[in-house]
Design an enzyme around this catalytic site. Structure first.
Site, short mmCIF file in Angstrom:
data_model
loop_
_atom_site.label_atom_id
_atom_site.label_comp_id
_atom_site.label_asym_id
_atom_site.label_seq_id
_atom_site.Cartn_x
_atom_site.Cartn_y
_atom_site.Cartn_z
N CYS A 122 83.59 -4.74 -23.96
CA CYS A 122 83.75 -3.79 -25.07
C CYS A 122 82.79 -2.66 -24.76
O CYS A 122 81.57 -2.84 -24.86
CB CYS A 122 83.43 -4.42 -26.42
SG CYS A 122 83.41 -3.18 -27.74
N CYS A 125 80.65 -1.50 -28.01
CA CYS A 125 79.60 -2.32 -28.64
C CYS A 125 79.59 -3.70 -28.01
O CYS A 125 79.21 -3.83 -26.85
CB CYS A 125 79.79 -2.37 -30.15
SG CYS A 125 81.50 -2.66 -30.68
N SER A 126 80.00 -4.72 -28.74
CA SER A 126 79.94 -6.08 -28.19
C SER A 126 81.07 -6.93 -28.73
O SER A 126 80.88 -8.11 -28.96
CB SER A 126 78.59 -6.71 -28.52
OG SER A 126 78.39 -6.73 -29.91
N CYS A 127 82.25 -6.36 -28.95
CA CYS A 127 83.41 -7.14 -29.44
C CYS A 127 83.66 -8.29 -28.47
O CYS A 127 83.66 -8.09 -27.25
CB CYS A 127 84.64 -6.24 -29.56
SG CYS A 127 84.42 -4.93 -30.78
#
Lengths: 218, 105
Positions: A122, A125-127
């Site tokens: 991602c 961000c950090s999906c």
């Protein structure tokens, strides 16, 4: 924050009865947003919107999710061709069937083959499919991984020890919207006789992100 | 940011896209909560699947209501994204993009 943030250790004997965040790791330097998060939580607890125990229990529940969940899904897809089809066509249904409901996001499973190698990132961000893999590793959230895997994936995969032939298409999935991705790695040759449980034990977190392949001997 | 400022970013009517369609990502840099990564803006890719309609995160981020947006998986060839790409010719990046960011080529 109802009072100035202390930068020293204190024992709560300072004469007021409001909620504090639980102890944080000692080495951690709090950023602006971390402090904001702590302050927000304290206010929600003070105002009775949530209890400290509810927040703690939610964190505990999340922390108990490990990549073993995803590994069960992958192992089932290796031994049960019909389950594999279901996983590829309606992944939310397929993982819920094994006891791992994903209710807030759509899950898509992508399968590695001799022709295509999938890897997930991602860049915003950090999906991450947390319901199946738990919390993402620190490197998954790093700027270096997020920037480089979309522009020089073969070099990054090589650094993880995954060297792919030129004729294999490297397909990066940048999951910046409502979809979460689970990579179904290739079942390693020579493991055809193993039980579903034995196979699940071979499936690693990194193989389900797509930066590694599954090895026959774990 | 006002609701009207955000709403005007959306074109009024969008025809549905189908797998195989070539699309160009809007080369646009509006303020706010945007999920379309900068590295694909202005780039051409091919729709590979449709995921159905989802709430528009650009409005949801401000607790605004608005029409849902169709979400598509779009495949970009690495060599179309980075001129100096040296990996395989079919290496690709798949992104999930909302309809109002896509223009049919």
């Amino acid at each position: 924050m109802p009072h100035d943030h202390h930068d020293h250790e204190h024992d709560h004997a300072h004469g007021h009865a409001h909620a504090h965040a639980p102890p944080q790791p000692d080495h951690k330097v709090h950023s602006y947003y971390q402090i904001l998060g702590v302050a927000l939580k304290e206010l929600l607890v003070e105002k009775g919107v949530v209890t400290a125990d509810e927040v703690r229990a939610a964190i505990e529940k999340r922390d108990q999710i490990t990549p073993a969940h995803g590994a069960k899904v992958v192992a089932r897809s290796w031994v049960d061709p019909l389950y594999r089809i279901k996983l590829l066509t309606n992944a939310n249904l397929a993982v819920a069937e094994l006891g791992f409901p994903m209710t807030t996001t759509k899950l898509v499973a992508v399968e590695n083959s001799e022709e295509v190698h999938n890897v997930v990132v991602c860049t915003l961000c950090s999906c991450y499919p947390r319901e199946l893999l738990g919390l993402p590793p620190a490197w998954y959230k790093s700027r270096a991984y997020r920037a480089r895997i979309v522009s020089e994936p073969r070099a990054v995969l090589g650094e993880f020890g995954t060297n792919l032939p030129d004729n294999v298409e490297v397909r990066v999935h940048d999951s910046t919207a409502d979809i979460r991705y689970l990579v179904i790695p290739i079942q390693p040759p020579g493991t055809e006789g193993k039980s579903e449980e034995e196979l699940a034990a071979l499936v690693t977190r990194d193989s389900m992100i797509g930066v590694a392949e599954v090895k026959a001997h774990g | 940011m006002s609701a009207s400022a955000l709403q005007t970013r959306e074109a009024p009517v969008h025809v549905p896209l189908n797998p195989g369609d070539l699309v160009r990502v809007r080369d646009d840099y509006p303020p706010g909560h945007i999920r379309t990564p900068v590295y694909v803006r202005g780039k051409v890719g091919r729709v590979t699947r449709s995921f159905g309609a989802f709430g528009n995160p650009e409005l949801l981020a401000y607790r605004l209501n608005g029409p849902q947006q169709e979400l598509y998986e779009v495949r970009f060839l690495q060599r179309d994204l980075w001129s100096d790409y040296s990996g395989g010719p079919n290496d690709s990046v798949d992104l999930d993009l909302y309809r109002h960011w896509l223009e049919k080529v």
